[in-house]
Write a protein that holds these residues in place. Structure first.
Motif, PDB file in Angstrom:
ATOM      1  N   ALA A   8      -0.763 -11.054  44.343  1.00  0.00           N
ATOM      2  CA  ALA A   8      -1.220 -10.568  43.029  1.00  0.00           C
ATOM      3  C   ALA A   8      -2.201  -9.410  43.216  1.00  0.00           C
ATOM      4  O   ALA A   8      -2.211  -8.449  42.429  1.00  0.00           O
ATOM      5  CB  ALA A   8      -1.880 -11.717  42.266  1.00  0.00           C
ATOM      6  N   PRO A  32       2.490 -12.948  31.728  1.00  0.00           N
ATOM      7  CA  PRO A  32       2.021 -13.108  33.106  1.00  0.00           C
ATOM      8  C   PRO A  32       0.569 -13.588  33.113  1.00  0.00           C
ATOM      9  O   PRO A  32      -0.177 -13.320  32.175  1.00  0.00           O
ATOM     10  CB  PRO A  32       2.146 -11.702  33.682  1.00  0.00           C
ATOM     11  CG  PRO A  32       2.191 -10.790  32.514  1.00  0.00           C
ATOM     12  CD  PRO A  32       2.753 -11.564  31.368  1.00  0.00           C
ATOM     13  N   VAL A  35      -1.435 -11.629  37.725  1.00  0.00           N
ATOM     14  CA  VAL A  35      -1.601 -10.183  37.977  1.00  0.00           C
ATOM     15  C   VAL A  35      -2.628  -9.550  37.015  1.00  0.00           C
ATOM     16  O   VAL A  35      -3.509  -8.808  37.460  1.00  0.00           O
ATOM     17  CB  VAL A  35      -0.230  -9.452  37.949  1.00  0.00           C
ATOM     18  CG1 VAL A  35      -0.412  -7.951  38.116  1.00  0.00           C
ATOM     19  CG2 VAL A  35       0.683 -10.003  39.042  1.00  0.00           C
ATOM     20  N   VAL A 124       4.568  -5.635  33.777  1.00  0.00           N
ATOM     21  CA  VAL A 124       4.234  -6.892  34.466  1.00  0.00           C
ATOM     22  C   VAL A 124       4.887  -8.009  33.655  1.00  0.00           C
ATOM     23  O   VAL A 124       4.526  -8.217  32.487  1.00  0.00           O
ATOM     24  CB  VAL A 124       2.705  -7.113  34.548  1.00  0.00           C
ATOM     25  CG1 VAL A 124       2.402  -8.338  35.415  1.00  0.00           C
ATOM     26  CG2 VAL A 124       1.995  -5.879  35.079  1.00  0.00           C
ATOM     27  N   GLU A 126       6.591 -12.029  33.330  1.00  0.00           N
ATOM     28  CA  GLU A 126       6.744 -13.381  33.879  1.00  0.00           C
ATOM     29  C   GLU A 126       8.228 -13.765  33.884  1.00  0.00           C
ATOM     30  O   GLU A 126       8.952 -13.467  32.924  1.00  0.00           O
ATOM     31  CB  GLU A 126       5.955 -14.401  33.052  1.00  0.00           C
ATOM     32  CG  GLU A 126       5.896 -15.756  33.748  1.00  0.00           C
ATOM     33  CD  GLU A 126       5.187 -16.833  32.948  1.00  0.00           C
ATOM     34  OE1 GLU A 126       4.145 -17.307  33.409  1.00  0.00           O
ATOM     35  OE2 GLU A 126       5.683 -17.218  31.866  1.00  0.00           O
ATOM     36  N   GLU A 158       6.206 -11.626  37.860  1.00  0.00           N
ATOM     37  CA  GLU A 158       5.405 -12.802  38.205  1.00  0.00           C
ATOM     38  C   GLU A 158       6.338 -14.001  38.132  1.00  0.00           C
ATOM     39  O   GLU A 158       6.672 -14.464  37.031  1.00  0.00           O
ATOM     40  CB  GLU A 158       4.258 -12.939  37.206  1.00  0.00           C
ATOM     41  CG  GLU A 158       2.940 -13.152  37.878  1.00  0.00           C
ATOM     42  CD  GLU A 158       1.806 -13.381  36.903  1.00  0.00           C
ATOM     43  OE1 GLU A 158       1.061 -12.412  36.654  1.00  0.00           O
ATOM     44  OE2 GLU A 158       1.645 -14.503  36.396  1.00  0.00           O
ATOM     45  N   ASN A 160       7.089 -17.549  38.077  1.00  0.00           N
ATOM     46  CA  ASN A 160       6.280 -18.748  37.857  1.00  0.00           C
ATOM     47  C   ASN A 160       7.096 -20.003  38.173  1.00  0.00           C
ATOM     48  O   ASN A 160       8.021 -20.366  37.440  1.00  0.00           O
ATOM     49  CB  ASN A 160       5.769 -18.776  36.408  1.00  0.00           C
ATOM     50  CG  ASN A 160       4.683 -19.814  36.224  1.00  0.00           C
ATOM     51  OD1 ASN A 160       4.704 -20.874  36.859  1.00  0.00           O
ATOM     52  ND2 ASN A 160       3.732 -19.517  35.360  1.00  0.00           N
ATOM     53  N   VAL A 209       5.663 -11.350  42.618  1.00  0.00           N
ATOM     54  CA  VAL A 209       4.459 -12.133  42.937  1.00  0.00           C
ATOM     55  C   VAL A 209       4.761 -13.580  42.550  1.00  0.00           C
ATOM     56  O   VAL A 209       5.159 -13.834  41.413  1.00  0.00           O
ATOM     57  CB  VAL A 209       3.253 -11.618  42.111  1.00  0.00           C
ATOM     58  CG1 VAL A 209       2.035 -12.500  42.332  1.00  0.00           C
ATOM     59  CG2 VAL A 209       2.944 -10.171  42.442  1.00  0.00           C
ATOM     60  N   THR A 211       3.770 -17.482  41.636  1.00  0.00           N
ATOM     61  CA  THR A 211       2.627 -18.227  41.113  1.00  0.00           C
ATOM     62  C   THR A 211       3.070 -19.607  40.631  1.00  0.00           C
ATOM     63  O   THR A 211       4.258 -19.832  40.396  1.00  0.00           O
ATOM     64  CB  THR A 211       1.954 -17.473  39.932  1.00  0.00           C
ATOM     65  OG1 THR A 211       0.983 -18.321  39.326  1.00  0.00           O
ATOM     66  CG2 THR A 211       2.952 -17.100  38.869  1.00  0.00           C
TER      67      THR A 211
END
Ligand code: 0RQ
Length: 498
Positions: A8, A32, A35, A124, A126, A158, A160, A209, A211
């Motif tokens: 991140a 997100p 980030v 950005v 998710e 991101e 998840n 990224v 998460t």
């Protein structure tokens, strides 16, 4: 090409001062979470070194605290659009700390494409799944994701892990063509599908990224007597409209806004046996919709987001086979599309801050000055619905404020679009009525009894014309509140030219 995983922190380093950043999601759903917090930290570090660091923020609607809260507190924002509901952000907007541009949610994606708002440097977003060839499966909110992903130079995904990959298939991703050759939107019913199950981007501009951050969905307040009564009034009104043949017996798709009142209205519709099972074509799908689907009252919901409390979200994840057959999530330019709202004949239910006696609605600015949240999607639906309904308690702040006033201090929806106003006292039907009859209807059916004499006094000041608006004293209610702490102390004679 293999997926390019980064941290991140590394992702935040891709964002530069003065960039425009588009975030996925709609309300806290689908936003997100790690980030943006790193971008906020980065801004603080740059500020500590004496360097400038501010970004423009584009989102579907409001966001979770990880975006609007964290970036506001880090003083990292130069520009923000559209709707927001974060208390730190609201305070900063009203302090004039950055530029806030409030606009209809359905229009944002196209206005970004038209170049009205500057370009998008970084997106950005998710996702619950992402493939090497650039297929991004959003999570619980879509908003402007397809447009920002296509236009951005860099797309930070991101991923998840808390959101099941099995969500794939719930989305219907479709981006409008731009004028003058926009094709028709091929949606003729709530359940129609016209797009893809994922957002497709050029994989060369994508980094990922990972998460496991939880959702940010808070609980809804329990129903109080006032919201319950508003809900019952709406449900009784619908039953009467069906009896009169003005709402078809199979009912119409329903749109309902954010917050507790909208939740309460849906709950009341569910408990009224005379209302048939119905469909929802809306932007935010809240807890009540999920509950009513389980009970069988709601057959299907098309929306832009699952704006659910974490508890109810988990329930949906645990029963995805059931809900995936009953829910579609679309980008905001489709969920809130004015043409579709008119085509499907939706019933729009939104909440007002204040309504005036002539039928104008203030949804956004307390006393015409202090921004609350923004117009959101209320205008997309209100102007184009089969039936546009506004809900409000008759008073706010322990009765010191009347939510029915002589003149709204800010007009988001005007008398030409608003058909019905509902408070806990009753339902004002404005259809086919001129200004004076509208005013009498609103005062008698909706205003709190303590304020009715003052409102009648205003209406009967003797002003001539089609709308008997007295330009000298139309804000006497608000002046009285500012000067004495209660609108009940209104004295029109103080402002009148005799
Ligand atoms: O204040 O928070 O201090 O208690 O306003 O009012 O009655 O709790 O209602 O949370 O549903 O919000 C219009 C803001 C209503 C919202 C609005 C005070 C009141 C309270 C909140 P406290 P309630 P809600 C779909 C559609 C615009 C966008 C929209 C909204 C606080 O519904 O943002 O419709 N709508 N989008 O005490 C001063 C008054 C007041 C007042 C209420 N007349 N004067 N304060 N309050 N009336 C969603 C999207 O587009 C994503």
């Amino acid at each position: 090409m293999a997926l390019h995983f980064i941290t991140a922190q590394e992702a935040a380093a891709l964002v530069k001062n003065d960039d425009n950043v588009g975030f996925s999601g709609f309300t806290h759903a689908g936003c997100p979470k790690v980030v943006p917090v790193e971008i906020a930290k980065r801004a603080e570090e740059e500020h500590a070194k004496g360097n400038p660091f501010k970004i423009g923020i584009f989102t579907g609607a409001s966001t979770g605290d990880s975006i609007d809260g964290a970036l506001t507190r880090a003083k990292a924002i130069k520009f923000r659009t559209p709707y927001q509901s974060n208390k730190d952000m609201r305070k900063a907007i009203n302090n004039g700390e950055f530029e806030y541009f409030d606009m209809h949610l359905s229009q944002l994606a196209q206005e970004i494409r038209y170049g009205f708002l500057g370009g998008i440097d970084v997106a950005v977003v998710e996702a619950c799944d992402v493939s090497e060839n650039g297929e991004i499966v959003p999570t619980t909110g879509v908003g402007i994701t397809p447009t920002i992903c296509r236009l951005a130079k860099i797309v930070i995904v991101e991923l998840n892990k808390k959101v099941p990959q099995k969500l794939k298939g719930i989305h219907d991703i479709y981006e409008l063509d731009d004028p003058p050759k926009r094709r028709q939107i091929n949606l003729c019913d709530v359940r129609g599908r016209i797009g893809l199950e994922y957002v497709k981007v050029d994989p060369a501009k994508m980094v990922v990224v990972e998460t496991e951050k939880d959702g940010e969905g808070g609980k809804f307040s329990p129903l109080d007597e006032v919201t319950k009564q508003i809900g019952e009034n709406v449900a009784d009104f619908f039953v009467a409209e069906m009896k009169a043949g003005r709402i078809p017996s199979a009912f119409l798709p329903v749109q309902s806004g954010v917050g507790n009142i909208a939740n309460a209205v849906l709950a009341a519709m569910g408990s009224n046996a005379a209302i048939p099972r119905f469909e929802v074509y809306t932007e935010v799908i809240q807890d009540a919709v999920i509950d009513m689907m389980q009970k069988g009252n709601i057959l299907f919901a098309s929306g832009c987001s699952l704006t659910l409390s974490n508890e109810v979200m988990q329930e949906v994840y645990d029963n995805l086979d059931f809900f995936k057959n009953k829910v579609i999530l679309r980008p905001s330019e489709i969920s809130n599309n004015p043409g579709i709202a008119r085509r499907l004949g939706i019933i729009a239910l939104n909440t007002a801050i204040e309504a005036d006696i002539f039928g104008n609605i203030n949804s956004t600015h307390v006393n015409g000055t202090m921004m609350m949240n923004g117009v959101g999607g209320s205008g997309d639906f209100t102007r184009n619905a089969y039936l546009s309904i506004f809900l409000t308690p008759s008073t706010a702040k322990d009765g010191k404020i009347s939510c029915i006033v002589p003149k709204a201090t800010h007009e988001d929806h005007n008398e030409h679009s608003v058909k019905i106003i509902v408070t806990e006292y009753g339902v004002a039907d404005l259809r086919g009525k001129g200004p004076r009859r509208r005013a009498e209807e609103i005062i008698e059916k909706c205003a709190h009894p303590d304020y009715r004499p003052l409102l009648h006094e205003y209406l009967n000041l003797g002003v001539k014309g089609h709308i008997p608006q007295d330009l000298y004293s139309c804000f006497a209610f608000h002046q009285a509140f500012l000067e004495t702490g209660s609108m009940l102390n209104t004295d029109f004679s103080k402002y009148r030219k005799s």
